[in-house]
Design a protein around this motif. Structure first.
Motif, PDB file in Angstrom:
ATOM      1  N   SER A 117       0.827  -1.195   0.000  1.00 49.35           N
ATOM      2  CA  SER A 117       0.000   0.000   0.000  1.00 49.35           C
ATOM      3  C   SER A 117       0.863   1.247   0.000  1.00 49.35           C
ATOM      4  N   ASP A 151       0.235   4.037   1.216  1.00 49.72           N
ATOM      5  CA  ASP A 151       0.120   4.861   2.419  1.00 49.72           C
ATOM      6  C   ASP A 151       1.070   4.406   3.529  1.00 49.72           C
ATOM      7  N   ARG A 170      -7.823   8.727   1.753  1.00 43.66           N
ATOM      8  CA  ARG A 170      -8.061   8.236   0.389  1.00 43.66           C
ATOM      9  C   ARG A 170      -6.918   8.626  -0.528  1.00 43.66           C
ATOM     10  N   ARG A 182      -3.693   6.587  -0.049  1.00 41.17           N
ATOM     11  CA  ARG A 182      -3.664   5.240  -0.630  1.00 41.17           C
ATOM     12  C   ARG A 182      -3.280   5.253  -2.094  1.00 41.17           C
TER      13      ARG A 182
END
Length: 255
Positions: free
Chosen positions: A142, A144, A235, A238
């Motif tokens: 991911s 993030d 959001r 990500r």
């Protein structure tokens, strides 16, 4: 725990990697040792080191601004609306900087280089390829930082830790002197870190030094001691990536 720090350049030359091993000594105190340090590192070496590390911090954007894709697609397809949305300097800033870049500036006063409008774009393209190679062997990570790969920014980490990280990049005598002073300050604030005889190499290469700082920041990520995106930023984090800023001092890393 093993943390990997990567100071990523556009090519293998000037790309540096540092692996730090974290452990408890006989008295139960947290310690760390610089177990691996290398310059001119290629993609395969980075992927291999990722595979043997618990957390990797990469000094390079791991994504692009969300607004950039529809802008480029509109331009390619001759659709005016998504292009005209970014008329003016304010609109173009949304194409140049990510949510995390703006968050980093608000927190530290530092302005990260633009991944889409600066020379940083070239290393970011390489980073995207490396992410794909990692995904093929170890699964997608991911952007993030919630997996085993996180974006870090050594200059911001140094500032948060109270270290003067200005003016040490370069080959001149002044830069070399400042790097030596910065390295000594790091050693004073992190007496638990054993540089394993690599002091001379670190004092001579800002790339190697940044890789060590990236590895230290990776430890903060692994210990959940960084500023995480809130609901408003989650959001975008990500898809665009998220720069992990330490929320603890150097003394909090080996705990």
């Amino acid at each position: 725990m093993r943390t990997l720090g990567v100071d990523l350049a556009a090519a293998s030359k000037k790309t540096a990697a540092a692996v730090i091993e974290w452990y408890l000594d006989s008295q139960g105190k947290g310690r760390a040792t610089l177990a691996h340090l290398a310059l001119d590192v290629d993609d395969e070496a980075i992927v291999d080191l990722f595979g043997t590390s618990d957390m990797t911090g990469v000094d390079c954007p791991v994504g692009w601004p969300d607004a950039l894709i529809p802008f480029l697609t509109g331009h390619l397809d001759n659709v005016a609306a998504p292009v005209l949305e970014h008329d003016g300097i304010a609109g173009r800033r949304l194409l140049a900087y990510r949510d995390t870049d703006r968050f980093c500036t608000a927190q530290t006063g530092l302005i990260p280089l633009s991944v889409s409008a600066d020379r940083l774009a070239h290393p970011a393209m390489r980073c995207a390829v490396i992410q794909a190679k990692i995904a093929a062997l170890h699964g997608p990570q991911s952007r993030d930082g919630s997996g085993r790969l996180a974006e870090v920014y050594p200059a911001a980490s140094l500032k948060i830790w109270g270290l003067n990280g200005r003016g040490y990049k370069g080959r001149g005598s002044t830069e070399t002197e400042r790097l030596g002073v910065l390295l000594e300050a790091l050693r004073e604030q992190a007496p638990w870190l054993d540089l394993a005889g690599h002091e001379a190499q670190l004092a001579a290469s800002d790339d190697l030094f940044d890789a060590v700082v990236a590895s230290l920041t990776a430890r903060a990520v692994a210990r959940r001691r960084t500023l995480l995106p809130d609901e408003a930023h989650a959001r975008a984090a990500r898809s665009e990536g998220w720069i992990h800023l330490p929320s603890c001092g150097l003394s909090g890393l080996p705990d």
